[in-house]
Design a protein around this motif. Sequence first.
Motif, PDB file in Angstrom:
ATOM      1  N   ASP A   1      27.271  22.626  -5.123  1.00 43.07           N
ATOM      2  CA  ASP A   1      26.697  21.582  -5.952  1.00 43.07           C
ATOM      3  C   ASP A   1      26.339  22.197  -7.306  1.00 43.07           C
TER       4      ASP A   1
ATOM      5  N   THR B   1      23.948  25.297  -3.875  1.00 47.06           N
ATOM      6  CA  THR B   1      24.103  25.464  -2.422  1.00 47.06           C
ATOM      7  C   THR B   1      25.582  25.599  -2.080  1.00 47.06           C
TER       8      THR B   1
ATOM      9  N   PHE C   1      28.768  25.133   0.244  1.00 44.81           N
ATOM     10  CA  PHE C   1      29.190  24.063   1.149  1.00 44.81           C
ATOM     11  C   PHE C   1      28.200  22.888   1.082  1.00 44.81           C
ATOM     12  N   ALA C   2      27.940  22.471  -0.140  1.00 42.85           N
ATOM     13  CA  ALA C   2      26.971  21.404  -0.389  1.00 42.85           C
ATOM     14  C   ALA C   2      27.506  20.040   0.046  1.00 42.85           C
ATOM     15  N   ASP C   3      26.583  19.152   0.374  1.00 46.78           N
ATOM     16  CA  ASP C   3      26.958  17.784   0.753  1.00 46.78           C
ATOM     17  C   ASP C   3      27.450  16.989  -0.451  1.00 46.78           C
ATOM     18  N   ASN C   4      26.951  17.331  -1.628  1.00 40.34           N
ATOM     19  CA  ASN C   4      27.346  16.629  -2.855  1.00 40.34           C
ATOM     20  C   ASN C   4      27.868  17.634  -3.885  1.00 40.34           C
ATOM     21  N   PRO C   5      29.110  18.088  -3.711  1.00 44.38           N
ATOM     22  CA  PRO C   5      29.671  19.081  -4.641  1.00 44.38           C
ATOM     23  C   PRO C   5      29.777  18.524  -6.057  1.00 44.38           C
TER      24      PRO C   5
END
Length: 226
Positions: free
Chosen positions: A124, A133, A135-139
């Motif tokens: 992200d 982060t 392997f972020a949820d919201n790249p």
Amino acid sequence: MSFRKSLLLIGFILVVDQWSKIYIKTNFTYGEIVEVFSWFEINFIENPGAAWGAKLNDFLPISEGTAKLVLTVFRLFAIFGIGYWLFDIIRKKASSIYILSVSLIFAGALGNIIDSVFYGLIFDESTRTQVATLFADNPYGSMFHGKVVDMLHFPIIKDAVWPEWIPYFGGSTFSFFEPVFNIADTAISTGVGILIVFNKKAFGKDEGEKEDTDSFSEEHQSSLNE
């Protein structure tokens, strides 16, 4: 220099390069600076464009996203070209210096292309208040739209002043060395530097191959004399 040694060198550079980038990205806020010595500091920035932060859309009437995509695709083609160049000179048993140089250039180019292709998908956004982060949820981007992570800065001269008598620059401040770069950039620059400084040795035959050739010539000449 053998194919195996070349691969080991490339692998080592890639591991160090990617480890350093992932560490900085996940532990530093954007623009954070840590002074190691007076002449060396860790300075986290990201480069969305080419060398020195240049962007294609600064010169062409295209969007920033399109410019980034074009640049990444160009880098991919360049990687294949350098890879074939390396394979070809190893196959032809070129000098060890030549193979070492091209191996360094290939490793550096591949290290930076990994950022450009994948980092937009796995991180992200890095901001001045937020550490990224993995392997972020919201790249922050998509494939082919990643930013290259830079962190090595050598401000050997800081905020010096040009003498007044120098035209145009007189009285203004400057620092040396301004660019911030990474391990991959260092590998590329070192490879190119070796080719320039040791070009005669680089483009000559390896000593081992030369000895084998001379030995074969002597044996061939001896058989003709008999």
